[in-house]
Enzyme design. Structure first.
Site, mmCIF file in Angstrom:
data_model
loop_
_atom_site.group_PDB
_atom_site.id
_atom_site.type_symbol
_atom_site.label_atom_id
_atom_site.label_comp_id
_atom_site.label_asym_id
_atom_site.label_seq_id
_atom_site.Cartn_x
_atom_site.Cartn_y
_atom_site.Cartn_z
ATOM 1 N N HIS A 108 5.443 -5.130 -19.943
ATOM 2 C CA HIS A 108 6.019 -4.190 -18.965
ATOM 3 C C HIS A 108 5.755 -2.738 -19.381
ATOM 4 O O HIS A 108 6.672 -1.935 -19.578
ATOM 5 C CB HIS A 108 7.517 -4.429 -18.803
ATOM 6 C CG HIS A 108 8.021 -4.004 -17.449
ATOM 7 N ND1 HIS A 108 8.970 -4.713 -16.751
ATOM 8 C CD2 HIS A 108 7.702 -2.940 -16.664
ATOM 9 C CE1 HIS A 108 9.223 -4.099 -15.594
ATOM 10 N NE2 HIS A 108 8.461 -3.025 -15.528
ATOM 11 N N ALA A 146 3.933 -5.110 -10.395
ATOM 12 C CA ALA A 146 5.052 -4.814 -9.495
ATOM 13 C C ALA A 146 6.357 -5.352 -10.085
ATOM 14 O O ALA A 146 7.039 -4.656 -10.836
ATOM 15 C CB ALA A 146 4.772 -5.386 -8.105
ATOM 16 N N ARG A 147 6.706 -6.580 -9.738
ATOM 17 C CA ARG A 147 7.880 -7.256 -10.289
ATOM 18 C C ARG A 147 7.498 -8.697 -10.594
ATOM 19 O O ARG A 147 6.788 -9.357 -9.846
ATOM 20 C CB ARG A 147 9.050 -7.222 -9.299
ATOM 21 C CG ARG A 147 9.766 -5.880 -9.241
ATOM 22 C CD ARG A 147 10.552 -5.616 -10.518
ATOM 23 N NE ARG A 147 11.342 -4.399 -10.467
ATOM 24 C CZ ARG A 147 10.960 -3.213 -10.921
ATOM 25 N NH1 ARG A 147 9.736 -3.096 -11.449
ATOM 26 N NH2 ARG A 147 11.756 -2.173 -10.867
ATOM 27 N N PHE A 170 0.836 -1.200 0.000
ATOM 28 C CA PHE A 170 0.000 0.000 0.000
ATOM 29 C C PHE A 170 0.876 1.257 0.000
ATOM 30 O O PHE A 170 0.669 2.178 0.767
ATOM 31 C CB PHE A 170 -0.942 -0.007 1.205
ATOM 32 C CG PHE A 170 -2.177 0.840 1.038
ATOM 33 C CD1 PHE A 170 -3.053 0.613 -0.006
ATOM 34 C CD2 PHE A 170 -2.468 1.858 1.936
ATOM 35 C CE1 PHE A 170 -4.200 1.382 -0.163
ATOM 36 C CE2 PHE A 170 -3.611 2.638 1.799
ATOM 37 C CZ PHE A 170 -4.479 2.390 0.741
ATOM 38 N N GLY A 171 1.853 1.238 -0.905
ATOM 39 C CA GLY A 171 2.669 2.424 -1.110
ATOM 40 C C GLY A 171 1.964 3.397 -2.030
ATOM 41 O O GLY A 171 0.735 3.373 -2.176
ATOM 42 N N ARG A 172 2.724 4.248 -2.677
ATOM 43 C CA ARG A 172 2.119 5.297 -3.514
ATOM 44 C C ARG A 172 1.281 4.720 -4.652
ATOM 45 O O ARG A 172 0.190 5.209 -4.946
ATOM 46 C CB ARG A 172 3.217 6.208 -4.064
ATOM 47 C CG ARG A 172 3.857 7.109 -3.013
ATOM 48 C CD ARG A 172 4.891 8.023 -3.652
ATOM 49 N NE ARG A 172 5.955 7.249 -4.265
ATOM 50 C CZ ARG A 172 7.092 6.931 -3.646
ATOM 51 N NH1 ARG A 172 7.305 7.310 -2.415
ATOM 52 N NH2 ARG A 172 8.021 6.229 -4.278
ATOM 53 N N ILE A 173 1.795 3.671 -5.314
ATOM 54 C CA ILE A 173 1.045 3.096 -6.432
ATOM 55 C C ILE A 173 -0.199 2.369 -5.933
ATOM 56 O O ILE A 173 -1.290 2.512 -6.502
ATOM 57 C CB ILE A 173 1.938 2.164 -7.268
ATOM 58 C CG1 ILE A 173 3.080 2.965 -7.908
ATOM 59 C CG2 ILE A 173 1.121 1.450 -8.348
ATOM 60 C CD1 ILE A 173 4.120 2.118 -8.616
ATOM 61 N N GLU A 233 12.211 -11.591 -17.782
ATOM 62 C CA GLU A 233 11.977 -10.731 -18.948
ATOM 63 C C GLU A 233 13.228 -10.662 -19.830
ATOM 64 O O GLU A 233 14.335 -10.601 -19.322
ATOM 65 C CB GLU A 233 11.589 -9.324 -18.465
ATOM 66 C CG GLU A 233 10.276 -9.303 -17.705
ATOM 67 C CD GLU A 233 9.859 -7.906 -17.266
ATOM 68 O OE1 GLU A 233 10.528 -6.933 -17.652
ATOM 69 O OE2 GLU A 233 8.864 -7.790 -16.540
ATOM 70 N N ARG A 239 3.039 -5.178 6.033
ATOM 71 C CA ARG A 239 3.622 -5.867 7.184
ATOM 72 C C ARG A 239 3.226 -5.206 8.507
ATOM 73 O O ARG A 239 3.108 -5.876 9.525
ATOM 74 C CB ARG A 239 5.143 -5.901 7.060
ATOM 75 C CG ARG A 239 5.645 -6.848 5.968
ATOM 76 C CD ARG A 239 7.154 -6.785 5.849
ATOM 77 N NE ARG A 239 7.582 -5.471 5.383
ATOM 78 C CZ ARG A 239 8.854 -5.103 5.248
ATOM 79 N NH1 ARG A 239 9.817 -5.945 5.573
ATOM 80 N NH2 ARG A 239 9.167 -3.899 4.804
ATOM 81 N N GLY A 284 3.924 -0.545 -17.459
ATOM 82 C CA GLY A 284 3.419 0.197 -16.310
ATOM 83 C C GLY A 284 3.585 1.700 -16.366
ATOM 84 O O GLY A 284 2.630 2.455 -16.181
#
Length: 318
Positions: free
Chosen positions: A281, A233-234, A156-159, A263, A179, A283
């Site tokens: 990719h 994300a990754r 739940f960061g900025r993105i 990738e 967490r 994003g």
């Protein structure tokens, strides 16, 4: 005046901070990537490296550079798992990234994947383009509703927060797992419970040893059979083979994926899996955002070379 290696072609205007500061840009003609051996050879002769997430700036590159002139590595990405930050810190090489400038654009794409995967848009379009559509039928391409559904955000960061704002416009019930308690309404302390009760699960965590294959066969099996998984994300956060199996056997309804484990390779079973929206990719891929990313990375390098501390610093400089 410093020498700055720019490993790949950047959007127009992206390197202006370097030019304005009077630094010399070291780059090859065209967009051919430097090999790892070339980076090791060049690193000691430059003061900074502007790199992309596809460049492996590992211990060999950093230690070779630190033995010479290298003072900064600026990664044109938010994530920096392609850079050995621990070795850079030990060697006194500063590392910068590009936080903040790509949040909204990446959130746009995450929500595109939510919508497209839920409504089987890729499957339906492929049928239409390949003359497999026989005409309208009431039982065709039956997807899942997005409006009013429960969206579980892992991270739940900025993105993640930007995706939550978009979900509010669709009347979604938004919950998130981190967490530690965010103190924000909707925090879910148990990841497995969030996964099991969400209609859509969207991933927004960095790649670490703890998050590698965070979504493996066991966790995918917890999802509802009507649920959709989205990853912007990754790639290695999801076990691609396990995801392909979950789609093949109907463990989950659909998936929208923008990032991959190796990738540009994609697991062949995932490429063939039903009910998938697969993007290469994309994003942060808007002209304005990629230009801002390049400029921010270059601004960080310029600041470090001037003895300043930029706001996008990941590691301290020497």
């Amino acid at each position: 005046m410093a020498r700055v290696l720019v490993t790949r072609e950047l959007p127009a205007g992206g390197t202006e901070p370097l030019v304005d500061a009077g630094h010399v840009i070291v780059a090859r003609d065209g967009d051919e990537p430097y090999s790892h051996d070339e980076l090791v050879t060049i690193a000691p002769a430059v003061d900074a490296i502007i790199c992309l997430l596809t460049d492996r700036i590992d211990a060999d590159v950093i230690t070779a550079g630190a033995a010479g002139r290298l003072r900064a590595v600026a990664n044109v990405a938010v994530g920096y798992d392609n850079v050995d930050v621990e070795v850079a810190t030990r060697c006194g090489v500063a590392v910068c990234n590009t936080p903040g400038v790509l949040d909204e654009t990446t959130a746009d794409l995450a929500f595109l994947l939510i919508l497209a995967a839920a409504r089987l848009a890729s499957t339906a379009e492929a049928d239409l383009r390949n003359a497999r559509w026989p005409g309208w039928n009431i039982m065709q391409y039956l997807g899942q509703d997005v409006h009013g559904a429960t969206l579980g955000l892992v991270g739940f960061g900025r993105i993640g927060q930007a995706v939550a704002r978009r979900a509010a416009g669709f009347g979604m019930n938004v919950r998130h797992h981190t967490r530690h308690d965010t103190g924000i309404s909707g925090w879910a302390p148990e990841l497995d419970k969030l996964v099991a009760t969400s209609d859509f699960v969207s991933l927004h965590v960095p790649l670490t040893d703890e998050t590698r294959h965070l979504f493996d066969a066991r966790r995918l099996a917890l999802m509802k059979p009507t649920a959709v998984l989205v990853n912007t994300a990754r790639g290695p956060i999801v076990d691609e083979a396990a995801l392909a199996t979950a789609l093949e056997d109907g463990t989950i309804f659909a998936a929208g994926i923008d990032v991959y484990e190796r990738e540009p390779e994609v697991h062949p079973r995932l490429l063939a899996a039903p009910r998938t929206v697969l993007l290469p990719h994309l994003g942060s891929a808007s002209e304005a955002t990629r230009r801002r990313m390049a400029r921010l990375a270059c601004e960080g390098a310029v600041a470090i070379l001037a003895g300043e501390r930029p706001p996008n610093l990941v590691t301290p400089s020497r």
